[in-house]
Design a protein around this motif. Sequence first.
Motif, PDB file in Angstrom:
ATOM      1  N   PRO A  21       0.472  -2.392 -27.159  1.00  0.00           N
ATOM      2  CA  PRO A  21       1.204  -1.769 -28.264  1.00  0.00           C
ATOM      3  C   PRO A  21       1.015  -2.623 -29.517  1.00  0.00           C
ATOM      4  N   CYS A  22       0.841  -1.986 -30.655  1.00  0.00           N
ATOM      5  CA  CYS A  22       0.637  -2.764 -31.871  1.00  0.00           C
ATOM      6  C   CYS A  22       1.953  -3.406 -32.297  1.00  0.00           C
ATOM      7  N   PRO A  23       1.950  -4.692 -32.629  1.00  0.00           N
ATOM      8  CA  PRO A  23       3.178  -5.377 -33.032  1.00  0.00           C
ATOM      9  C   PRO A  23       3.791  -4.844 -34.326  1.00  0.00           C
ATOM     10  N   CYS A  24       3.004  -4.134 -35.143  1.00  0.00           N
ATOM     11  CA  CYS A  24       3.488  -3.696 -36.451  1.00  0.00           C
ATOM     12  C   CYS A  24       4.540  -2.612 -36.377  1.00  0.00           C
ATOM     13  N   GLY A  25       4.733  -2.018 -35.196  1.00  0.00           N
ATOM     14  CA  GLY A  25       5.780  -1.018 -35.032  1.00  0.00           C
ATOM     15  C   GLY A  25       5.320   0.419 -35.120  1.00  0.00           C
ATOM     16  N   ASP A  82       3.360 -22.118 -37.596  1.00  0.00           N
ATOM     17  CA  ASP A  82       4.313 -22.838 -36.761  1.00  0.00           C
ATOM     18  C   ASP A  82       4.286 -22.284 -35.336  1.00  0.00           C
ATOM     19  N   PRO A  83       3.900 -23.097 -34.338  1.00  0.00           N
ATOM     20  CA  PRO A  83       3.862 -22.608 -32.958  1.00  0.00           C
ATOM     21  C   PRO A  83       5.249 -22.292 -32.399  1.00  0.00           C
ATOM     22  N   GLY A  84       6.305 -22.735 -33.059  1.00  0.00           N
ATOM     23  CA  GLY A  84       7.667 -22.442 -32.617  1.00  0.00           C
ATOM     24  C   GLY A  84       8.193 -21.114 -33.127  1.00  0.00           C
ATOM     25  N   MET A  85       7.387 -20.400 -33.907  1.00  0.00           N
ATOM     26  CA  MET A  85       7.809 -19.127 -34.486  1.00  0.00           C
ATOM     27  C   MET A  85       7.299 -17.966 -33.641  1.00  0.00           C
ATOM     28  N   GLU A  86       8.209 -17.099 -33.217  1.00  0.00           N
ATOM     29  CA  GLU A  86       7.862 -15.894 -32.464  1.00  0.00           C
ATOM     30  C   GLU A  86       8.389 -14.694 -33.241  1.00  0.00           C
ATOM     31  N   TRP A  87       7.490 -13.879 -33.729  1.00  0.00           N
ATOM     32  CA  TRP A  87       7.862 -12.677 -34.475  1.00  0.00           C
ATOM     33  C   TRP A  87       8.184 -11.572 -33.489  1.00  0.00           C
ATOM     34  N   SER A  88       9.287 -10.836 -33.725  1.00  0.00           N
ATOM     35  CA  SER A  88       9.742  -9.872 -32.722  1.00  0.00           C
ATOM     36  C   SER A  88       9.968  -8.456 -33.240  1.00  0.00           C
ATOM     37  N   GLY A  89       9.753  -8.193 -34.517  1.00  0.00           N
ATOM     38  CA  GLY A  89       9.922  -6.820 -34.994  1.00  0.00           C
ATOM     39  C   GLY A  89       9.782  -6.719 -36.493  1.00  0.00           C
ATOM     40  N   LEU A  90       9.247  -5.585 -36.937  1.00  0.00           N
ATOM     41  CA  LEU A  90       9.020  -5.334 -38.357  1.00  0.00           C
ATOM     42  C   LEU A  90       9.651  -4.004 -38.742  1.00  0.00           C
ATOM     43  N   GLU A  91      10.358  -4.008 -39.871  1.00  0.00           N
ATOM     44  CA  GLU A  91      10.919  -2.792 -40.434  1.00  0.00           C
ATOM     45  C   GLU A  91      10.483  -2.702 -41.890  1.00  0.00           C
ATOM     46  N   VAL A 107       5.714  -3.822 -51.088  1.00  0.00           N
ATOM     47  CA  VAL A 107       6.266  -3.414 -49.798  1.00  0.00           C
ATOM     48  C   VAL A 107       7.455  -4.333 -49.529  1.00  0.00           C
ATOM     49  N   THR A 108       8.612  -3.718 -49.335  1.00  0.00           N
ATOM     50  CA  THR A 108       9.810  -4.472 -48.969  1.00  0.00           C
ATOM     51  C   THR A 108      10.003  -4.306 -47.474  1.00  0.00           C
ATOM     52  N   PHE A 109      10.221  -5.417 -46.788  1.00  0.00           N
ATOM     53  CA  PHE A 109      10.300  -5.366 -45.324  1.00  0.00           C
ATOM     54  C   PHE A 109      11.314  -6.367 -44.799  1.00  0.00           C
TER      55      PHE A 109
END
Length: 144
Positions: A21-25, A82-91, A107-109
């Motif tokens: 699944p694409c992470p971009c939503g 940063d390896p400590g950063m995990e992205w989990s969702g985009l709106e 683009v505002t997100f």
Amino acid sequence: MARRSSRPRRTAALALTDVSPCPCGLPAVYGECCGRFHSGAERAPTAELLMRSRYSAFVARDAAYLLGTWHPATRPARLELDPGMEWSGLEIVDTTDGSLFHTAGTVTFKARYRHHGNRGELCERSSFERVDGAWLYVDGTFLE
């Protein structure tokens, strides 16, 4: 006594395949969505799709793509993710211009993340410019 989690800590980049699944939503698989931009097969035709592909590049820790889609006037010399950063969702909250018929757009997100286990949300209005037919990220303003 401290509780230990049996779940391993994720510090490596998310392994994306063409059928992930694409992470971009968007409701598409990675290979048909942001993966086609990351591979260089196509360029994002709108500022919003570039924003989404850049978010997916942060998820995948693809610094080369991020630098390659950054406007030369504002691009840093290098980018350390940063390896400590995990992205989990985009709106995507709002877009202004940024279509095939424009040379600039915003683009505002909101992007959700975990940083070393702590949850957070980044809200930004990003500016984009089309240079020689390619959309590029110029800069962003953090919003509250």
